[in-house]
Enzyme design. Structure first.
Site, mmCIF file in Angstrom:
data_model
loop_
_atom_site.group_PDB
_atom_site.id
_atom_site.type_symbol
_atom_site.label_atom_id
_atom_site.label_comp_id
_atom_site.label_asym_id
_atom_site.label_seq_id
_atom_site.Cartn_x
_atom_site.Cartn_y
_atom_site.Cartn_z
ATOM 1 N N ASP A 1 -21.486 -12.172 -16.239
ATOM 2 C CA ASP A 1 -20.932 -13.076 -14.952
ATOM 3 C C ASP A 1 -21.101 -12.867 -13.631
ATOM 4 O O ASP A 1 -22.375 -12.192 -13.325
ATOM 5 C CB ASP A 1 -19.093 -12.201 -15.632
ATOM 6 C CG ASP A 1 -19.204 -10.668 -14.950
ATOM 7 O OD1 ASP A 1 -19.742 -10.456 -13.828
ATOM 8 O OD2 ASP A 1 -17.654 -9.810 -14.759
ATOM 9 N N ASN B 1 -14.188 2.025 3.041
ATOM 10 C CA ASN B 1 -12.969 2.277 3.252
ATOM 11 C C ASN B 1 -11.986 3.180 4.253
ATOM 12 O O ASN B 1 -11.395 3.342 4.280
ATOM 13 C CB ASN B 1 -12.703 2.078 1.373
ATOM 14 C CG ASN B 1 -12.622 3.881 1.043
ATOM 15 O OD1 ASN B 1 -13.829 4.476 1.844
ATOM 16 N ND2 ASN B 1 -11.922 4.823 0.016
ATOM 17 N N ASN C 1 -22.593 -4.272 -17.775
ATOM 18 C CA ASN C 1 -21.988 -5.720 -17.287
ATOM 19 C C ASN C 1 -22.007 -7.305 -18.352
ATOM 20 O O ASN C 1 -23.069 -7.241 -18.857
ATOM 21 C CB ASN C 1 -22.154 -5.535 -15.825
ATOM 22 C CG ASN C 1 -20.455 -5.981 -15.420
ATOM 23 O OD1 ASN C 1 -19.785 -5.014 -15.051
ATOM 24 N ND2 ASN C 1 -20.392 -7.634 -15.168
ATOM 25 N N SER D 1 0.629 -0.955 -0.211
ATOM 26 C CA SER D 1 0.078 0.135 -0.072
ATOM 27 C C SER D 1 1.101 1.606 -0.250
ATOM 28 O O SER D 1 1.663 1.210 0.709
ATOM 29 C CB SER D 1 -1.106 -0.114 0.970
ATOM 30 O OG SER D 1 -1.621 1.401 1.624
ATOM 31 N N LYS E 1 -13.666 -4.708 3.796
ATOM 32 C CA LYS E 1 -15.303 -3.361 3.923
ATOM 33 C C LYS E 1 -15.793 -4.049 4.323
ATOM 34 O O LYS E 1 -16.908 -3.029 4.391
ATOM 35 C CB LYS E 1 -14.270 -3.353 1.577
ATOM 36 C CG LYS E 1 -13.157 -2.091 1.509
ATOM 37 C CD LYS E 1 -13.132 -1.673 0.478
ATOM 38 C CE LYS E 1 -11.810 -1.412 -0.455
ATOM 39 N NZ LYS E 1 -11.952 -1.121 -1.450
ATOM 40 N N GLY F 1 -18.309 -3.325 -10.999
ATOM 41 C CA GLY F 1 -17.649 -4.649 -9.087
ATOM 42 C C GLY F 1 -17.556 -3.316 -8.197
ATOM 43 O O GLY F 1 -18.628 -2.161 -7.869
ATOM 44 N N GLY F 2 -16.537 -3.237 -7.330
ATOM 45 C CA GLY F 2 -16.596 -2.193 -6.517
ATOM 46 C C GLY F 2 -16.461 -1.495 -6.703
ATOM 47 O O GLY F 2 -16.981 -0.269 -6.331
HETATM 48 P P1 NAD Z 1 -13.468 -5.484 -9.368
HETATM 49 O O1 NAD Z 1 -13.009 -7.046 -9.337
HETATM 50 O O2 NAD Z 1 -14.301 -5.379 -7.982
HETATM 51 O O3 NAD Z 1 -14.818 -5.808 -10.408
HETATM 52 C C1 NAD Z 1 -14.419 -6.085 -12.058
HETATM 53 C C2 NAD Z 1 -15.390 -5.285 -13.569
HETATM 54 O O4 NAD Z 1 -14.769 -5.964 -14.169
HETATM 55 C C3 NAD Z 1 -16.804 -6.143 -13.608
HETATM 56 O O5 NAD Z 1 -17.169 -5.085 -13.047
HETATM 57 C C4 NAD Z 1 -16.867 -7.391 -14.871
HETATM 58 O O6 NAD Z 1 -17.526 -7.760 -14.211
HETATM 59 C C5 NAD Z 1 -15.623 -6.740 -15.019
HETATM 60 N N1 NAD Z 1 -15.196 -7.770 -16.077
HETATM 61 C C6 NAD Z 1 -14.280 -8.417 -15.742
HETATM 62 N N2 NAD Z 1 -13.562 -9.528 -17.267
HETATM 63 C C7 NAD Z 1 -13.971 -8.301 -18.026
HETATM 64 C C8 NAD Z 1 -14.414 -8.256 -19.658
HETATM 65 N N3 NAD Z 1 -13.728 -9.667 -20.284
HETATM 66 N N4 NAD Z 1 -14.816 -7.542 -20.539
HETATM 67 C C9 NAD Z 1 -15.749 -6.923 -19.697
HETATM 68 N N5 NAD Z 1 -15.599 -6.547 -18.257
HETATM 69 C C10 NAD Z 1 -14.906 -7.200 -17.361
HETATM 70 O O7 NAD Z 1 -12.277 -4.500 -10.249
HETATM 71 P P2 NAD Z 1 -12.308 -3.059 -8.895
HETATM 72 O O8 NAD Z 1 -11.690 -3.120 -8.133
HETATM 73 O O9 NAD Z 1 -13.913 -2.275 -9.422
HETATM 74 O O10 NAD Z 1 -11.804 -2.311 -9.768
HETATM 75 C C11 NAD Z 1 -11.966 -2.262 -11.359
HETATM 76 C C12 NAD Z 1 -11.115 -1.012 -12.045
HETATM 77 O O11 NAD Z 1 -11.505 0.196 -11.521
HETATM 78 C C13 NAD Z 1 -9.662 -1.954 -11.951
HETATM 79 O O12 NAD Z 1 -8.745 -1.349 -13.049
HETATM 80 C C14 NAD Z 1 -8.898 -0.729 -11.165
HETATM 81 O O13 NAD Z 1 -8.206 -0.287 -11.196
HETATM 82 C C15 NAD Z 1 -9.660 0.593 -11.481
HETATM 83 N N6 NAD Z 1 -9.766 1.473 -9.680
HETATM 84 C C16 NAD Z 1 -9.220 2.435 -10.015
HETATM 85 C C17 NAD Z 1 -9.232 3.445 -8.916
HETATM 86 C C18 NAD Z 1 -9.444 4.810 -8.344
HETATM 87 O O14 NAD Z 1 -9.060 5.008 -7.852
HETATM 88 N N7 NAD Z 1 -8.674 5.347 -9.763
HETATM 89 C C19 NAD Z 1 -9.966 2.306 -7.331
HETATM 90 C C20 NAD Z 1 -10.715 1.647 -7.548
HETATM 91 C C21 NAD Z 1 -10.725 0.617 -8.941
#
Ligand code: NAD
Length: 291
Positions: free
Chosen positions: A160, A94, A157, A22, A73, A135-136
C-alpha cells in the site's frame, strides 16, 4: 488541582487536531500534582497551518515542554531548533522540551517500545528483528531498534502507500546505522516472512491489524511460534490481541502494546521534568476513576 495553580505555574501542552479525546492532560496533571510540581498541561486544537504561530506562542509563554500529535508531528520537526537522533531520521516529533528558549524535538514511540521490551527482560542489542508495518509506530520502532544496536530489522508491509515509507526508512538507516541490516519485503510473500520469523529473535506487529475492529485478525501464522521467540504487539486495544494470545499458548514470551503506551509517557515525563513517572499511583488512580 485549583489550589496548585498560581501566578508562577508553568504551562505545558498538547498540539494537534483532534485532541479532545486525549488522555495526556489527565495523565501529566496527575503526575504534576502527585510530585508537587508547579506545571499545568492543556490540550490545544491546532492544525498544520497554525504551527508557526504555535511555536511563537510556545516561546512567548516560555512553555517547558509538551507533545505534538497528528497531523502536526512532521511540521513540528521543521520548526524546532534541534532534533533527537530518532526524530531527525524520521522527520517527525511527538515531544518537545524548551531549554532556555532552545526547543528540542524528540520522538518517543520507539523509545517507549524498546524500554518496555527491556522491562520485560528483552534487550534489542545484537538481536534479529522482524517488524510488520511501515506506518508511524512501525517506523519509530524500526529506527529505535537500529539506533539501539539491533543486528537486523526485517520490515514486511503490504503493497500500500506505506510500502514506499519502508523503503525510505531502509535508505535512511543504511546511511545513519550502516551496521544494522535493514530489508523490506511484501507481507504477502508468506515464504519469505516464514523464513525471516524462523531466523529472528523477536517478531513485532506494528500494523493496525489485530486492533478493533480487526481483532479477529493476526498476521503471523501460529505454526511459526516457538518457545524461544519473543512476540510483541503495538496494539493495545484489545489488550491481548489474537497474535499475543496464540503466542502465549505456544509458550513464547508475549508482550502486548499497553506497556509501550505507558513507557512513552514515562520517557516523556522524564524529558519534561527529569523525574520518574508515578506509574503505580497513576494506574491506581485510573482504576478508581473507572469504577
Ligand atoms: P498507521 O496508519 O501509520 O500505519 C498503519 C499500518 O498498518 C501500515 O503499515 C499499513 O500498511 C498497515 N496495514 C493497514 N491495513 C493492513 C492490512 N489489511 N494488512 C496488513 N497491514 C495493514 O498507524 P500507526 O499510527 O503506525 O498505528 C499502528 C498500530 O500501532 C495501531 O494499532 C496503533 O494502535 C498502534 N500504536 C500503539 C502505540 C502504543 O503506544 N502502544 C503507539 C502508536 C501506535
Amino acid at each position: 488541582m485549583e489550589k496548585r495553580i498560581s501566578g508562577h505555574t508553568g504551562l505545558m501542552g498538547l498540539f494537534g487536531t483532534p485532541v479532545g479525546h486525549s488522555g495526556s492532560p489527565a495523565m501529566y496533571n496527575f503526575a504534576f500534582q502527585h510530585d508537587g510540581l508547579d506545571y499545568a498541561y492543556l490540550a490545544f486544537d491546532v492544525n498544520v497551518d497554525e504551527m508557526a504561530k504555535t511555536f511563537e506562542a510556545i516561546k512567548l509563554f516560555n512553555m517547558r515542554g509538551g507533545n505534538f500529535t497528528m497531523p502536526c508531528k512532521n511540521i513540528a520537526a521543521e520548526l524546532v531548533d534541534k532534533l533527537s537522533p530518532a526524530a531527525e531520521i524520521i522527520g517527525a516529533c511527538n515531544v518537545f522540551v524548551n531549554d532556555d528558549g532552545v526547543i528540542t524535538g524528540h520522538i518517543t514511540d520507539g523509545v517507549g517500545f524498546v524500554k518496555n521490551l527491556e522491562l520485560s527482560g528483552f534487550n534489542v542489542k545484537g538481536k534479529k528483528t522482524v517488524v510488520l508495518g511501515a506506518g508511524g509506530a512501525a517506523t519509530a520502532i524500526q529506527v529505535q531498534l537500529a539506533l539501539d544496536g539491533a543486528q537486523e530489522v526485517k520490515i514486511f508491509n503490504i503493497k500500500d502507500d506505506f510500502y514506499a515509507r519502508a523503503e525510505g526508512t531502509k535508505a535512511k538507516l543504511a546511511e545513519k546505522c550502516p551496521e544494522c541490516l535493514v530489508t523490506v519485503d511484501d507481507l504477502a510473500d508468506s515464504a519469505k516472512l516464514a523464513d525471516a520469523i524462523n531466523n529472528c529473535d523477536i517478531v513485532i506487529n506494528a500494523t493496525i491489524m489485530g486492533m478493533k475492529p480487526h481483532q479477529d485478525v493476526t498476521l503471523v501464522d501460529k505454526s511459526l511460534f516457538r518457545k524461544d521467540l519473543v512476540v510483541a504487539d503495538t496494539v493495545y486495544s484489545p489488550e491481548k490481541t489474537k497474535m499475543i494470545v496464540e503466542a502465549e499458548e505456544a509458550g513464547c514470551k508475549a508482550i502486548g502494546g499497553k506497556g509501550m503506551l505507558l513507557q512513552q509517557g514515562v520517557v516523556n515525563y522524564d524529558l519534561f521534568v527529569g523525574k520518574e513517572f508515578p506509574t503505580a499511583d497513576y494506574e491506581a488512580f485510573q482504576a478508581e476513576q473507572a469504577k
